[in-house]
Design a protein around this motif. Structure first.
Motif, mmCIF file in Angstrom:
data_model
loop_
_atom_site.group_PDB
_atom_site.id
_atom_site.type_symbol
_atom_site.label_atom_id
_atom_site.label_comp_id
_atom_site.label_asym_id
_atom_site.label_seq_id
_atom_site.Cartn_x
_atom_site.Cartn_y
_atom_site.Cartn_z
ATOM 1 N N LEU A 104 76.903 65.580 -8.546
ATOM 2 C CA LEU A 104 77.002 66.163 -9.893
ATOM 3 C C LEU A 104 77.674 67.535 -9.827
ATOM 4 O O LEU A 104 78.546 67.866 -10.635
ATOM 5 C CB LEU A 104 75.617 66.287 -10.539
ATOM 6 C CG LEU A 104 75.677 66.886 -11.938
ATOM 7 C CD1 LEU A 104 76.165 65.876 -12.957
ATOM 8 C CD2 LEU A 104 74.333 67.451 -12.354
ATOM 9 N N VAL A 105 77.267 68.329 -8.839
ATOM 10 C CA VAL A 105 77.832 69.681 -8.705
ATOM 11 C C VAL A 105 79.339 69.577 -8.459
ATOM 12 O O VAL A 105 80.135 70.289 -9.081
ATOM 13 C CB VAL A 105 77.130 70.444 -7.552
ATOM 14 C CG1 VAL A 105 77.721 71.845 -7.403
ATOM 15 C CG2 VAL A 105 75.615 70.508 -7.776
ATOM 16 N N PRO A 140 85.344 71.331 -11.133
ATOM 17 C CA PRO A 140 86.690 71.568 -11.700
ATOM 18 C C PRO A 140 86.682 71.979 -13.167
ATOM 19 O O PRO A 140 87.694 72.429 -13.686
ATOM 20 C CB PRO A 140 87.396 70.209 -11.547
ATOM 21 C CG PRO A 140 86.535 69.381 -10.691
ATOM 22 C CD PRO A 140 85.149 69.937 -10.734
ATOM 23 N N HIS A 141 85.549 71.826 -13.819
ATOM 24 C CA HIS A 141 85.489 72.116 -15.254
ATOM 25 C C HIS A 141 84.964 73.506 -15.575
ATOM 26 O O HIS A 141 84.739 73.827 -16.742
ATOM 27 C CB HIS A 141 84.609 71.068 -15.952
ATOM 28 C CG HIS A 141 85.106 69.681 -15.743
ATOM 29 N ND1 HIS A 141 86.262 69.210 -16.321
ATOM 30 C CD2 HIS A 141 84.642 68.671 -14.964
ATOM 31 C CE1 HIS A 141 86.474 67.976 -15.930
ATOM 32 N NE2 HIS A 141 85.514 67.619 -15.106
ATOM 33 N N PHE A 186 78.700 79.255 -9.245
ATOM 34 C CA PHE A 186 77.739 78.155 -9.048
ATOM 35 C C PHE A 186 76.663 78.601 -8.067
ATOM 36 O O PHE A 186 76.918 78.797 -6.872
ATOM 37 C CB PHE A 186 78.456 76.901 -8.536
ATOM 38 C CG PHE A 186 79.050 76.022 -9.609
ATOM 39 C CD1 PHE A 186 79.396 76.543 -10.849
ATOM 40 C CD2 PHE A 186 79.266 74.658 -9.381
ATOM 41 C CE1 PHE A 186 79.943 75.731 -11.847
ATOM 42 C CE2 PHE A 186 79.810 73.837 -10.365
ATOM 43 C CZ PHE A 186 80.151 74.380 -11.594
ATOM 44 N N ASP A 187 75.458 78.735 -8.588
ATOM 45 C CA ASP A 187 74.316 79.300 -7.873
ATOM 46 C C ASP A 187 73.302 78.164 -7.645
ATOM 47 O O ASP A 187 72.500 77.871 -8.522
ATOM 48 C CB ASP A 187 73.761 80.423 -8.794
ATOM 49 C CG ASP A 187 72.431 80.993 -8.387
ATOM 50 O OD1 ASP A 187 72.138 81.018 -7.188
ATOM 51 O OD2 ASP A 187 71.680 81.423 -9.300
ATOM 52 N N ALA A 188 73.410 77.505 -6.488
ATOM 53 C CA ALA A 188 72.555 76.333 -6.232
ATOM 54 C C ALA A 188 71.224 76.752 -5.617
ATOM 55 O O ALA A 188 71.184 77.523 -4.660
ATOM 56 C CB ALA A 188 73.278 75.359 -5.305
ATOM 57 N N HIS A 189 70.161 76.219 -6.169
ATOM 58 C CA HIS A 189 68.794 76.521 -5.715
ATOM 59 C C HIS A 189 68.219 75.213 -5.184
ATOM 60 O O HIS A 189 67.859 74.327 -5.959
ATOM 61 C CB HIS A 189 68.007 77.064 -6.913
ATOM 62 C CG HIS A 189 66.563 77.300 -6.651
ATOM 63 N ND1 HIS A 189 65.654 77.500 -7.662
ATOM 64 C CD2 HIS A 189 65.848 77.386 -5.498
ATOM 65 C CE1 HIS A 189 64.451 77.693 -7.154
ATOM 66 N NE2 HIS A 189 64.543 77.614 -5.844
#
Ligand code: DX5
Ligand code: ZN
Length: 225
Positions: free
Chosen positions: A54-55, A60-61, A66-69
């Motif tokens: 999903l990430v 591209p949009h 983007f801060d992934a936890h």
């Protein structure tokens, strides 16, 4: 007094999962600069949310940070996929991983910023030896797993402690606060010294998200002085 503005990081945990691309566009249009991505595996926390696919598809949009936890056990198994997905920050939990130093270096070595998170029952001392290595410390102010919980006030002492350590040691990590951040609590979060405030249900519960962001930043500004 701090001169820099706090980053409000909306969490898509509270978005409509059937239309994530639109949710990310809403975050971008609100004026936020960070997007918080709550990854849950159903083991470290009860819920399952989404993975790196999903990430990667969202990347591209959006130009958001983007801060992934990662609320997953054995995060080192998943780090390469989240690096490949285009995350800017990847944060793992102290409680989820034995070889923390190695896992954090796996992230750093790929040129991605690494973060460490602690749940409410974990003291700052548990991550003290890692603070010279990390770009972000995520202080959970609720027990992770669900949006819409109340901020646990006692966790705010850890934010203050982390800011003091950063100053005395000349470290440069960001301090992020996650859980129960809304219009009622943002001023306490700012006063404690946080650089990033994650907000899920409060953000997505508003119809006018740009207005919500404006109000959050105005309240934050008052607290800076
Ligand atoms: C909770 C997540 C949070 C969550 C915050 O486990 O890590 O990022 O989205 O949601 P609110 O702002 O509703 O507490
Ligand atoms: Zn989170």
């Amino acid at each position: 007094m701090k001169s820099q503005r706090i980053e409000i990081a909306p969490s898509i945990l509270s978005a409509d999962f059937s239309n994530m691309r639109a949710a990310v566009a809403e975050v971008e249009e609100s004026g936020a600069r960070f997007l918080h991505l709550d990854v849950m595996d159903g083991v470290f926390v009860p819920q399952i949310t989404f993975g790196p696919k999903l990430v990667k598809d969202l990347r591209p949009h959006s130009d958001l940070v983007f801060d992934a936890h990662l609320m997953v056990v054995e995060p080192e198994r998943h780090i390469p996929a989240f690096v490949d997905a285009g995350c800017d920050y990847i944060t793992i939990h102290q409680e989820s991983c034995i070889h923390l130093n190695r896992a954090l270096n796996m992230i750093r070595d790929k040129g991605v910023k690494c973060g460490i998170s602690i749940v409410p029952s974990t003291p700052v001392s548990a991550i003290r030896p890692l603070l010279d290595l990390v770009d972000l410390v995520l202080v959970m102010t609720v027990n992770p797993g669900y949006g819409g919980q109340r901020l646990i006030q006692s966790c705010m002492d850890k934010v203050v402690e982390l800011c003091e350590i950063r100053q005395s040691e000349d470290y440069s990590y960001l301090v992020s606060v996650d859980g129960g951040v809304n219009l009622d609590t943002i001023q306490d979060v700012v006063a404690a010294g946080a650089d990033v405030a994650v907000t899920g249900s409060a953000f997505f519960g508003e119809v006018d998200k740009a207005l919500f962001m404006e109000r959050m930043l105005a309240l934050a500004e008052e607290s800076f002085h």
